[in-house]
Design an enzyme around this catalytic site. Structure first.
Site, PDB file in Angstrom:
ATOM      1  N   GLU A 157     -12.533 -22.852  25.752  1.00 17.31           N
ATOM      2  CA  GLU A 157     -11.702 -22.925  26.952  1.00 17.31           C
ATOM      3  C   GLU A 157     -11.673 -24.324  27.549  1.00 17.31           C
ATOM      4  O   GLU A 157     -10.706 -24.695  28.211  1.00 17.31           O
ATOM      5  CB  GLU A 157     -12.233 -21.947  28.012  1.00 17.31           C
ATOM      6  CG  GLU A 157     -12.175 -20.485  27.606  1.00 17.31           C
ATOM      7  CD  GLU A 157     -12.799 -19.576  28.651  1.00 17.31           C
ATOM      8  OE1 GLU A 157     -13.357 -20.115  29.643  1.00 17.31           O
ATOM      9  OE2 GLU A 157     -12.739 -18.349  28.488  1.00 17.31           O
ATOM     10  N   ASP A 170     -18.332 -40.115  20.866  1.00 19.90           N
ATOM     11  CA  ASP A 170     -18.465 -41.051  19.740  1.00 19.90           C
ATOM     12  C   ASP A 170     -19.910 -41.451  19.480  1.00 19.90           C
ATOM     13  O   ASP A 170     -20.177 -42.214  18.562  1.00 19.90           O
ATOM     14  CB  ASP A 170     -17.629 -42.310  19.996  1.00 19.90           C
ATOM     15  CG  ASP A 170     -18.180 -43.155  21.137  1.00 19.90           C
ATOM     16  OD1 ASP A 170     -18.517 -42.583  22.196  1.00 19.90           O
ATOM     17  OD2 ASP A 170     -18.288 -44.388  20.975  1.00 19.90           O
TER      18      ASP A 170
END
Length: 362
Positions: A80, A306
């Site tokens: 969600e 990242d």
């Protein structure tokens, strides 16, 4: 203010369990995200005046083979909420990464909640909102959570006394968030202009009403700040040592990596011989705050980042799905290295791979 469930992250242990000449033990369950069979992560134990503290080496990362993201739609449909890191995911320095606007628009069109969490403490939430706007991204301030905000939110969660002060080694973002939370502070960029004239008999004074030292990324870092923060932590009874993050590097420009906030924190660790309470990633403090604020089930969240040791570990510690993008710090060789013990659920080249049912080949 935080709800009772998040504020209870800091729980004092009964004084009856302490040894003679020892001091109270505080269990920082939510803050650390570290795991141990002997005691909760982030615990500070001072027994016979010898501090013991959990460190990042105690983290138990998820050790399973990661998968390249091949079916983006399947991942999108399974959650969600998407939590995005910013540096290296949304932008590098002041340059937007290709395909980001279209990707965010697509996810919003599918009804997904988007949240942006950054360890960079140089800006407040309001200032980050302006950066998103400058880059052409429509992001609400309530969707942004920076470690500068986390530092102020943590102090609120422990009912930090309003008559105490916070010494800041960091930039404007921390000052603005502390001000919004109603805390007194000193330091910040202004102390970057101060110098110490070392001469025989010189004694540096410090404010004995400082009850917390907050250290974040600071481009105005100097010896004055190191000494002032050290004096507060070592000499003011009960003074907290709080770090917004311990990132080794950061993206100030898109041309190279630069020394991160962890270098400033490390200087204070060395001078005080104390470990800080870390409120940014991979600590779960912000994750618990977000889940509480928005009423999100953590199993319905995907953390996109990242960095393995901050973003991915942050998601794993919070019980979320994790997606590593290779548009920032981490390369495919780093991910596949035998020395890497942190494996995300999925990896892909950049978040715009969400735009294709079949993600791009790395």
């Amino acid at each position: 203010m935080l709800s009772r469930s998040v504020a209870s992250a800091v729980t004092p242990v009964s004084s009856s369990s302490l040894l003679p000449n020892s001091k109270p033990i505080f269990c920082l369950k939510t803050l650390s995200g570290y795991r141990s069979s002997s005691f909760c992560g982030g615990c500070i134990r001072k027994i016979n005046h010898k501090p013991l503290r959990m460190t990042s080496s105690n983290i138990t990362p998820r050790a399973m083979a990661t998968q390249q993201l091949e079916n983006a739609d399947q991942l999108i449909d399974s959650v969600e909420t998407f939590i995005f890191d910013c540096d290296g995911v949304i932008w590098k320095g002041d340059k937007l990464i290709e395909g980001v606007p279209e990707t965010l628009d697509m996810l919003r069109a599918k009804g997904k909640r988007l949240v942006f969490v950054t360890n960079n403490s140089t800006k407040s939430r309001k200032q980050y909102g302006k950066k998103f706007e400058t880059l052409g991204l429509n992001v609400n301030e309530e969707e942004i959570f920076a470690s500068s905000f986390a530092a102020a939110a943590y102090l609120q969660s422990i009912n930090f006394p309003k008559d105490k002060k916070v010494y800041v080694i960091g930039e404007e973002g921390i000052l603005k968030e502390l001000e919004l939370a109603g805390f007194q502070y000193l330091g910040g960029p202004d102390d970057g202009k101060r110098q110490i004239e070392l001469k025989p008999g010189f004694l540096m004074e410090h404010d004995h009403d400082v009850g917390a030292v907050v250290v974040g990324f600071d481009r105005y870092f100097n010896y004055y700040k190191i000494q002032y923060g050290t004096l507060c932590i070592r000499e003011n009874p009960g003074c907290l040592f709080i770090a917004t993050n311990r990132d080794a590097v950061t993206h100030l420009t898109d041309a190279q990596e630069w020394a991160g906030g962890g270098s400033m924190v490390g200087a204070l660790v060395g001078s005080t011989q104390r470990e800080p309470l870390v409120v940014g990633k991979p600590s779960t403090f912000m994750m618990d705050y977000l889940a509480d604020k928005f009423g999100i089930q953590k199993s319905q969240i995907c953390m996109v980042g990242d960095r393995l040791d901050t973003d991915i570990l942050f998601g794993q510690n919070g019980g979320c799905k994790t997606l590593l993008v290779l548009s920032g710090v981490t390369s495919i060789s780093m991910l596949e290295s035998p020395e890497n013990k942190i494996q995300p659920d999925f990896y892909t080249s950049k978040i715009s791979d969400f735009l294709s049912p079949k993600a791009a080949t790395v």
